[in-house]
Design a protein around this motif. Structure first.
Motif, PDB file in Angstrom:
ATOM      1  N   GLY A  14       0.784  -1.231   0.000  1.00 18.47           N
ATOM      2  CA  GLY A  14       0.000   0.000   0.000  1.00 18.47           C
ATOM      3  C   GLY A  14       0.813   1.276   0.000  1.00 18.47           C
ATOM      4  O   GLY A  14       0.592   2.162  -0.838  1.00 18.47           O
ATOM      5  N   SER A  15       1.767   1.404   0.911  1.00 18.55           N
ATOM      6  CA  SER A  15       2.526   2.653   0.991  1.00 18.55           C
ATOM      7  C   SER A  15       3.414   2.843  -0.236  1.00 18.55           C
ATOM      8  O   SER A  15       3.586   3.956  -0.712  1.00 18.55           O
ATOM      9  CB  SER A  15       3.354   2.715   2.275  1.00 18.55           C
ATOM     10  OG  SER A  15       4.323   1.709   2.299  1.00 18.55           O
ATOM     11  N   ASN A  16       3.948   1.754  -0.774  1.00 16.78           N
ATOM     12  CA  ASN A  16       4.812   1.847  -1.947  1.00 16.78           C
ATOM     13  C   ASN A  16       4.012   2.250  -3.184  1.00 16.78           C
ATOM     14  O   ASN A  16       4.430   3.125  -3.949  1.00 16.78           O
ATOM     15  CB  ASN A  16       5.528   0.505  -2.159  1.00 16.78           C
ATOM     16  CG  ASN A  16       6.690   0.617  -3.100  1.00 16.78           C
ATOM     17  OD1 ASN A  16       6.487   0.715  -4.307  1.00 16.78           O
ATOM     18  ND2 ASN A  16       7.890   0.584  -2.568  1.00 16.78           N
ATOM     19  N   LEU A  17       2.845   1.639  -3.369  1.00 16.22           N
ATOM     20  CA  LEU A  17       2.007   1.986  -4.516  1.00 16.22           C
ATOM     21  C   LEU A  17       1.503   3.419  -4.404  1.00 16.22           C
ATOM     22  O   LEU A  17       1.488   4.155  -5.393  1.00 16.22           O
ATOM     23  CB  LEU A  17       0.826   1.013  -4.644  1.00 16.22           C
ATOM     24  CG  LEU A  17      -0.133   1.287  -5.804  1.00 16.22           C
ATOM     25  CD1 LEU A  17       0.590   1.254  -7.151  1.00 16.22           C
ATOM     26  CD2 LEU A  17      -1.283   0.290  -5.779  1.00 16.22           C
ATOM     27  N   TYR A  18       1.119   3.832  -3.204  1.00 14.59           N
ATOM     28  CA  TYR A  18       0.665   5.206  -2.975  1.00 14.59           C
ATOM     29  C   TYR A  18       1.766   6.199  -3.378  1.00 14.59           C
ATOM     30  O   TYR A  18       1.517   7.164  -4.097  1.00 14.59           O
ATOM     31  CB  TYR A  18       0.287   5.392  -1.504  1.00 14.59           C
ATOM     32  CG  TYR A  18      -0.038   6.818  -1.133  1.00 14.59           C
ATOM     33  CD1 TYR A  18      -1.304   7.348  -1.376  1.00 14.59           C
ATOM     34  CD2 TYR A  18       0.915   7.641  -0.547  1.00 14.59           C
ATOM     35  CE1 TYR A  18      -1.612   8.663  -1.046  1.00 14.59           C
ATOM     36  CE2 TYR A  18       0.621   8.948  -0.209  1.00 14.59           C
ATOM     37  CZ  TYR A  18      -0.636   9.454  -0.454  1.00 14.59           C
ATOM     38  OH  TYR A  18      -0.917  10.754  -0.130  1.00 14.59           O
ATOM     39  N   ALA A  19       2.998   5.939  -2.925  1.00 12.63           N
ATOM     40  CA  ALA A  19       4.113   6.842  -3.234  1.00 12.63           C
ATOM     41  C   ALA A  19       4.412   6.878  -4.730  1.00 12.63           C
ATOM     42  O   ALA A  19       4.672   7.950  -5.292  1.00 12.63           O
ATOM     43  CB  ALA A  19       5.360   6.415  -2.462  1.00 12.63           C
ATOM     44  N   ALA A  20       4.349   5.746  -5.395  1.00 13.71           N
ATOM     45  CA  ALA A  20       4.617   5.693  -6.842  1.00 13.71           C
ATOM     46  C   ALA A  20       3.553   6.463  -7.621  1.00 13.71           C
ATOM     47  O   ALA A  20       3.874   7.238  -8.522  1.00 13.71           O
ATOM     48  CB  ALA A  20       4.688   4.242  -7.315  1.00 13.71           C
ATOM     49  N   MET A 114       1.420 -14.116 -10.243  1.00  9.61           N
ATOM     50  CA  MET A 114       1.435 -13.185  -9.112  1.00  9.61           C
ATOM     51  C   MET A 114       1.677 -11.791  -9.667  1.00  9.61           C
ATOM     52  O   MET A 114       2.562 -11.592 -10.487  1.00  9.61           O
ATOM     53  CB  MET A 114       2.566 -13.561  -8.156  1.00  9.61           C
ATOM     54  CG  MET A 114       2.850 -12.560  -7.072  1.00  9.61           C
ATOM     55  SD  MET A 114       4.288 -13.112  -6.094  1.00  9.61           S
ATOM     56  CE  MET A 114       4.535 -11.664  -5.085  1.00  9.61           C
ATOM     57  N   VAL A 115       0.869 -10.817  -9.203  1.00  6.29           N
ATOM     58  CA  VAL A 115       1.081  -9.432  -9.602  1.00  6.29           C
ATOM     59  C   VAL A 115       1.457  -8.667  -8.339  1.00  6.29           C
ATOM     60  O   VAL A 115       0.652  -8.555  -7.412  1.00  6.29           O
ATOM     61  CB  VAL A 115      -0.175  -8.825 -10.269  1.00  6.29           C
ATOM     62  CG1 VAL A 115       0.114  -7.395 -10.727  1.00  6.29           C
ATOM     63  CG2 VAL A 115      -0.634  -9.693 -11.440  1.00  6.29           C
ATOM     64  N   LEU A 116       2.689  -8.178  -8.299  1.00  4.66           N
ATOM     65  CA  LEU A 116       3.230  -7.472  -7.145  1.00  4.66           C
ATOM     66  C   LEU A 116       3.248  -5.977  -7.432  1.00  4.66           C
ATOM     67  O   LEU A 116       3.893  -5.526  -8.374  1.00  4.66           O
ATOM     68  CB  LEU A 116       4.653  -7.964  -6.846  1.00  4.66           C
ATOM     69  CG  LEU A 116       5.425  -7.233  -5.746  1.00  4.66           C
ATOM     70  CD1 LEU A 116       4.742  -7.403  -4.389  1.00  4.66           C
ATOM     71  CD2 LEU A 116       6.862  -7.751  -5.689  1.00  4.66           C
ATOM     72  N   VAL A 140       4.407  -4.251 -10.779  1.00  2.00           N
ATOM     73  CA  VAL A 140       3.844  -2.963 -11.177  1.00  2.00           C
ATOM     74  C   VAL A 140       4.502  -1.877 -10.331  1.00  2.00           C
ATOM     75  O   VAL A 140       4.422  -1.900  -9.109  1.00  2.00           O
ATOM     76  CB  VAL A 140       2.315  -2.916 -10.967  1.00  2.00           C
ATOM     77  CG1 VAL A 140       1.756  -1.564 -11.399  1.00  2.00           C
ATOM     78  CG2 VAL A 140       1.629  -4.058 -11.704  1.00  2.00           C
ATOM     79  N   SER A 141       5.189  -0.957 -11.000  1.00  2.00           N
ATOM     80  CA  SER A 141       5.808   0.192 -10.341  1.00  2.00           C
ATOM     81  C   SER A 141       6.150   1.193 -11.440  1.00  2.00           C
ATOM     82  O   SER A 141       5.560   1.148 -12.512  1.00  2.00           O
ATOM     83  CB  SER A 141       7.047  -0.225  -9.539  1.00  2.00           C
ATOM     84  OG  SER A 141       7.496   0.855  -8.738  1.00  2.00           O
ATOM     85  N   LEU A 164       3.548   1.663 -14.142  1.00  2.00           N
ATOM     86  CA  LEU A 164       2.345   2.198 -13.508  1.00  2.00           C
ATOM     87  C   LEU A 164       1.739   3.339 -14.311  1.00  2.00           C
ATOM     88  O   LEU A 164       0.510   3.434 -14.438  1.00  2.00           O
ATOM     89  CB  LEU A 164       2.654   2.645 -12.072  1.00  2.00           C
ATOM     90  CG  LEU A 164       1.485   3.192 -11.257  1.00  2.00           C
ATOM     91  CD1 LEU A 164       0.376   2.152 -11.121  1.00  2.00           C
ATOM     92  CD2 LEU A 164       1.975   3.645  -9.886  1.00  2.00           C
ATOM     93  N   GLU A 165       2.580   4.193 -14.884  1.00  2.00           N
ATOM     94  CA  GLU A 165       2.065   5.329 -15.656  1.00  2.00           C
ATOM     95  C   GLU A 165       1.225   4.871 -16.848  1.00  2.00           C
ATOM     96  O   GLU A 165       0.275   5.543 -17.235  1.00  2.00           O
ATOM     97  CB  GLU A 165       3.215   6.218 -16.126  1.00  2.00           C
ATOM     98  CG  GLU A 165       2.726   7.520 -16.725  1.00  2.00           C
ATOM     99  CD  GLU A 165       3.857   8.469 -17.043  1.00  2.00           C
ATOM    100  OE1 GLU A 165       3.844   9.581 -16.507  1.00  2.00           O
ATOM    101  OE2 GLU A 165       4.747   8.083 -17.832  1.00  2.00           O
TER     102      GLU A 165
END
Length: 193
Positions: A14-20, A114-116, A140-141, A164-165
């Motif tokens: 959660g925190s990593n995806l939010y920041a990205a 698996m989707v990380l 995904v990042s 991600l973009e």
């Protein structure tokens, strides 16, 4: 690459995806995110990992956690630790790496893909271990933020890297301005690499 008949599991740091997403200038619409991966395969489980401050009367992340819990996500939370750094700034630390890794290894026998959602390089050995069990792994990042939010070793280990973009039009919405009480929350442990 996704196949319609493969069993998928999402693992969202959660925190990593939010920041990205914030680094790219948008917020994630989790209903759209879940729908996108239901469309791509047979979604077995969508895990979302985050730490919460329990001692606050109101946590800015609580409405999201409650919404996700009621809308098909498996929530994995634990109390965050709050401390003051040497500069006198309030910091929140809540690392969920071990929980995510344990669940991924447990699910490896039941999924094909698996989707990380994380760029954290600490997950490279996990990705390698899951791949040895015959599971394909997409990460995904983003590499388009400055600095990039994905560790190079994680991107190289994955079978597939999803920028991600490039998902912005499918799962994104314009960012809402942060509230004052939320500004401190965003300094959560968001180490990407």
């Amino acid at each position: 690459m996704f196949y319609r008949d493969e069993r998928l599991a999402l693992f969202i740091d959660g925190s990593n995806l939010y920041a990205a997403a914030r680094a790219l200038g948008f917020d994630i619409d989790y209903k759209l995110l879940r729908s996108e991966f239901v469309r791509r395969g047979k979604l077995v489980r969508a895990f979302y990992y985050t730490a919460l401050l329990d001692d606050q009367e109101y946590s800015p992340i609580r409405p999201l956690v409650d919404w996700l819990d009621y809308n098909g996500f498996t929530m994995v939370t634990k109390p965050a630790k709050e401390f003051t750094d040497s500069m006198g700034r309030r910091k929140v630390k809540g690392n969920m790496d071990i929980e995510l890794a344990v669940h991924a290894m447990e699910m490896a026998e039941r999924i094909d893909h698996m989707v990380l959602f994380s760029g954290d390089g600490d997950f490279r050995p996990l990705v390698e271990g899951v791949q040895r069990k015959g599971v394909r792994v997409s990460v995904v990042s983003t590499i388009r933020s400055s600095p990039p939010m994905i560790a190079d070793e994680l991107r190289r280990q994955a079978d597939n890297f999803i920028e991600l973009e490039e998902l912005k039009e499918v799962i994104g919405r314009p960012p809402r301005p942060p509230r004052r009480d939320e500004a401190a929350e965003t300094e959560e442990n968001t180490d990407a690499a």
